[in-house]
Design a protein around this motif. Structure first.
Motif, mmCIF file in Angstrom:
data_model
loop_
_atom_site.group_PDB
_atom_site.id
_atom_site.type_symbol
_atom_site.label_atom_id
_atom_site.label_comp_id
_atom_site.label_asym_id
_atom_site.label_seq_id
_atom_site.Cartn_x
_atom_site.Cartn_y
_atom_site.Cartn_z
ATOM 1 N N GLU A 149 12.123 9.112 -5.212
ATOM 2 C CA GLU A 149 13.521 9.312 -5.583
ATOM 3 C C GLU A 149 14.427 8.361 -4.811
ATOM 4 N N THR A 150 14.174 8.221 -3.513
ATOM 5 C CA THR A 150 14.974 7.298 -2.704
ATOM 6 C C THR A 150 14.762 5.860 -3.163
ATOM 7 N N LEU A 151 13.528 5.551 -3.494
ATOM 8 C CA LEU A 151 13.240 4.203 -3.991
ATOM 9 C C LEU A 151 14.032 3.917 -5.258
ATOM 10 N N PHE A 152 14.079 4.894 -6.132
ATOM 11 C CA PHE A 152 14.838 4.698 -7.376
ATOM 12 C C PHE A 152 16.322 4.470 -7.079
ATOM 13 N N ARG A 153 16.834 5.228 -6.128
ATOM 14 C CA ARG A 153 18.256 5.069 -5.800
ATOM 15 C C ARG A 153 18.523 3.687 -5.207
ATOM 16 N N LYS A 154 17.564 3.177 -4.427
ATOM 17 C CA LYS A 154 17.706 1.814 -3.903
ATOM 18 C C LYS A 154 17.716 0.819 -5.062
ATOM 19 N N ALA A 155 16.834 1.035 -6.009
ATOM 20 C CA ALA A 155 16.787 0.145 -7.172
ATOM 21 C C ALA A 155 18.102 0.221 -7.942
ATOM 22 N N LEU A 156 18.665 1.410 -8.012
ATOM 23 C CA LEU A 156 19.939 1.605 -8.711
ATOM 24 C C LEU A 156 21.051 0.826 -8.015
ATOM 25 N N THR A 157 21.060 0.886 -6.709
ATOM 26 C CA THR A 157 22.051 0.127 -5.939
ATOM 27 C C THR A 157 21.890 -1.366 -6.193
ATOM 28 N N ARG A 158 20.646 -1.809 -6.177
ATOM 29 C CA ARG A 158 20.399 -3.221 -6.422
ATOM 30 C C ARG A 158 20.829 -3.610 -7.833
ATOM 31 N N TYR A 159 20.608 -2.728 -8.773
ATOM 32 C CA TYR A 159 21.022 -2.983 -10.151
ATOM 33 C C TYR A 159 22.541 -3.175 -10.224
ATOM 34 N N HIS A 160 23.259 -2.291 -9.560
ATOM 35 C CA HIS A 160 24.698 -2.432 -9.474
ATOM 36 C C HIS A 160 25.083 -3.826 -8.987
ATOM 37 N N THR A 212 0.860 -1.190 0.000
ATOM 38 C CA THR A 212 0.000 0.000 0.000
ATOM 39 C C THR A 212 0.896 1.241 0.000
ATOM 40 N N PRO A 213 0.370 2.354 -0.446
ATOM 41 C CA PRO A 213 1.199 3.569 -0.506
ATOM 42 C C PRO A 213 1.930 3.888 0.790
ATOM 43 N N PRO A 214 1.286 3.874 1.938
ATOM 44 C CA PRO A 214 2.041 4.186 3.167
ATOM 45 C C PRO A 214 3.174 3.213 3.432
ATOM 46 N N GLN A 215 2.987 1.962 3.065
ATOM 47 C CA GLN A 215 4.075 0.999 3.250
ATOM 48 C C GLN A 215 5.282 1.377 2.402
ATOM 49 N N ILE A 216 4.984 1.804 1.184
ATOM 50 C CA ILE A 216 6.087 2.210 0.302
ATOM 51 C C ILE A 216 6.828 3.396 0.902
ATOM 52 N N TYR A 217 6.069 4.371 1.381
ATOM 53 C CA TYR A 217 6.724 5.584 1.876
ATOM 54 C C TYR A 217 7.418 5.349 3.211
ATOM 55 N N ASN A 218 6.895 4.403 3.988
ATOM 56 C CA ASN A 218 7.593 4.034 5.212
ATOM 57 C C ASN A 218 8.927 3.367 4.897
ATOM 58 N N ALA A 219 8.904 2.535 3.873
ATOM 59 C CA ALA A 219 10.108 1.764 3.578
ATOM 60 C C ALA A 219 11.130 2.556 2.776
ATOM 61 N N PHE A 220 10.674 3.457 1.910
ATOM 62 C CA PHE A 220 11.601 4.083 0.962
ATOM 63 C C PHE A 220 11.579 5.614 0.978
ATOM 64 N N THR A 221 10.873 6.203 1.916
ATOM 65 C CA THR A 221 10.854 7.663 2.055
ATOM 66 C C THR A 221 10.092 8.346 0.918
ATOM 67 N N ASP A 222 10.605 8.246 -0.277
ATOM 68 C CA ASP A 222 9.898 8.825 -1.424
ATOM 69 C C ASP A 222 10.353 8.139 -2.704
#
Lengths: 189, 189
Positions: free
Chosen positions: A36-47, A24-34
Motif C-alpha cells: 500500500e505504501t509502495l502504491f502511494r509512493k508511485a502515486l506521488t511520483r505520478y503526480h 528481492t522481497p525484503p529489499q522491497i519491504y525495507n524500502a517501502f514498508t508494504d
DNA sequence: CAGGTTTCGTATCGATCACTATGGATAAAT
DNA sequence: ATTTATCCATAGTGATCGATACGAAACCTG
C-alpha cells in the motif's frame, strides 16, 4: 508506477514488482514498508512526472477558455504517451476494488474529486473575472470537464490515438465556445 | 451481477458470490462451469436488464439529436439507479486487470467498442438523412459521445447524483445543438 | 587474522484464491 | 424391505497472494 498504472493496484502482484525493480522481497519491504505504501509512493511520483500539465494549465495567466483548452489538450497528450500505459492512473488504478482494497480505491476517488475541485476553482476565478460564459455553472461545467477527462482516459486505454483524443477534446471544448456566443440563452432544454 | 458490477471481475471472489447466491461451490460450478463463464452470464444479464435504454435510444424513429439526447439522459439514469452500483459494468468490470484476466478485460473493451460503433452507426444514418450537423464527423462525434458516457460512468461511481449526471449530459449535448446553429464553421481551432 | 555485527537473499510463512474429490444422506428400484 | 444409485455439502487440492524468518556472506573492529 507503470505496473500499477497498467494493471491497477490489486492486479499488480509483488512478484511483478519484484521482477520489474530487480529487488528481492525484503529489499522491497525495507524500502517501502508494504504494498500500500509502495502504491502511494508511485502515486506521488505520478503526480510529479505525468500530470504536471493540469496544474500548469489551471494556473497559467491566460483566459479561462485557453486554460481549459490547455487542460484537455494536455490530457490528450498525457493519456496517450508512447511507451506509457494509456489513460490516467487515477482512473485505472482502482476503479473497482475488493473490500480489502477499499482504502486505495477511496484515495484514488479523492484524487479524482480533487482534480474536479481544482477545475471548479479555476472556473470560479473565471466567473469572477468575467470570462466564463454566463450559460455555464461553475460546478456543472467542472463536472462536465472532469467527466470528459475521465472519458478520455478510458478511450485512451481502449487504444485511442493522440489525434483522436485531441479531436475529442476539441469537440468537448466547443461547449465553451458556443456558450460564449449565445447571449443569455438557456443551456438546458 | 451486482457483485461483479460493484467490485469488478477479479476482485469479486467466489466466496462472495457463494454467499450472495446462497449456493455451495459445487452448485455454482454445476450451473456456470467456472468463474469466467459466470461473469459472461452476468454480462448477458446486464445487457438485457440494465442498458436497454441505449438500444432503444439509437433505434427509435426520432431525429438524430433526439436519439443522442435519449442516449445520454438514459445513461444518466441508468448509471445512478438507487440500489445498484454506480456507473457501467462495461467500465467497472475490468478496466485494469492482471495478465490472467486479460481475456475478460478484452471482452469488456470489445463491448465498449461495440457501443461506440453502434453510436457511429446511428450518426451515419443521421448524416445520410441530413440531420447531423455538418461540423460534426461521424467517427469523431461518436468517440466524443462514447467518451462522455464513459466519463459519466466514472462520475456516477464517484457518487454523482442523477441530477448531476443529467446536467453533465445536457452540457455535452450542447455541442450538437451548437454545431447545428453554425453554418459550415470549422469545429477545430 | 579473528570476532562480532550487520546486511541480504532464499526459502517459507499463513491466508486466500479458484476449484474439486469424497463421504454421507436421500431417493429410486427391485 | 433391502439394495442400488444419485445427489450434494463438507473438506481439502495445488497455486498464488502479501509478507517474513532464518542462514550465509560480507564488513568493520580489535
Amino acid at each position: 508506477m507503470h505496473l500499477f498504472w497498467e494493471h491497477g493496484y490489486e492486479a499488480t502482484s509483488l512478484a511483478m514488482l519484484r521482477e520489474a525493480m530487480g529487488l528481492t522481497p525484503p529489499q522491497i519491504y525495507n524500502a517501502f514498508t508494504d504494498k500500500e505504501t509502495l502504491f502511494r509512493k508511485a502515486l506521488t511520483r505520478y503526480h510529479q512526472t505525468e500530470i504536471g500539465f493540469a496544474l500548469e494549465a489551471l494556473s497559467a495567466p491566460v483566459p479561462t477558455g485557453e486554460a481549459i483548452r490547455r487542460l484537455l489538450l494536455g490530457a490528450a497528450e498525457a493519456y496517450s504517451r508512447p511507451g506509457k500505459p494509456g489513460g490516467c492512473l487515477f482512473v485505472s488504478g482502482a476503479l473497482a476494488a475488493s473490500p480489502q482494497a477499499q482504502a486505495i480505491a477511496d484515495e484514488l476517488k479523492a484524487n479524482r474529486k480533487a482534480s474536479e475541485a481544482a477545475i471548479a476553482e479555476r472556473l470560479a476565478k473565471g466567473r469572477a473575472m468575467g470570462d466564463l460564459p454566463e450559460g455555464l455553472s461553475v460546478e456543472g461545467f467542472a463536472k462536465y470537464l472532469a467527466g470528459v477527462m475521465n472519458g478520455m482516459s478510458i478511450q485512451a486505454r481502449d487504444g485511442a490515438s493522440v489525434e483522436e483524443l485531441r479531436t475529442l477534446a476539441q469537440t468537448a471544448l466547443a461547449v465553451f465556445a458556443i456558450e460564449g456566443q449565445k447571449q443569455g440563452a438557456s443551456s438546458k432544454e
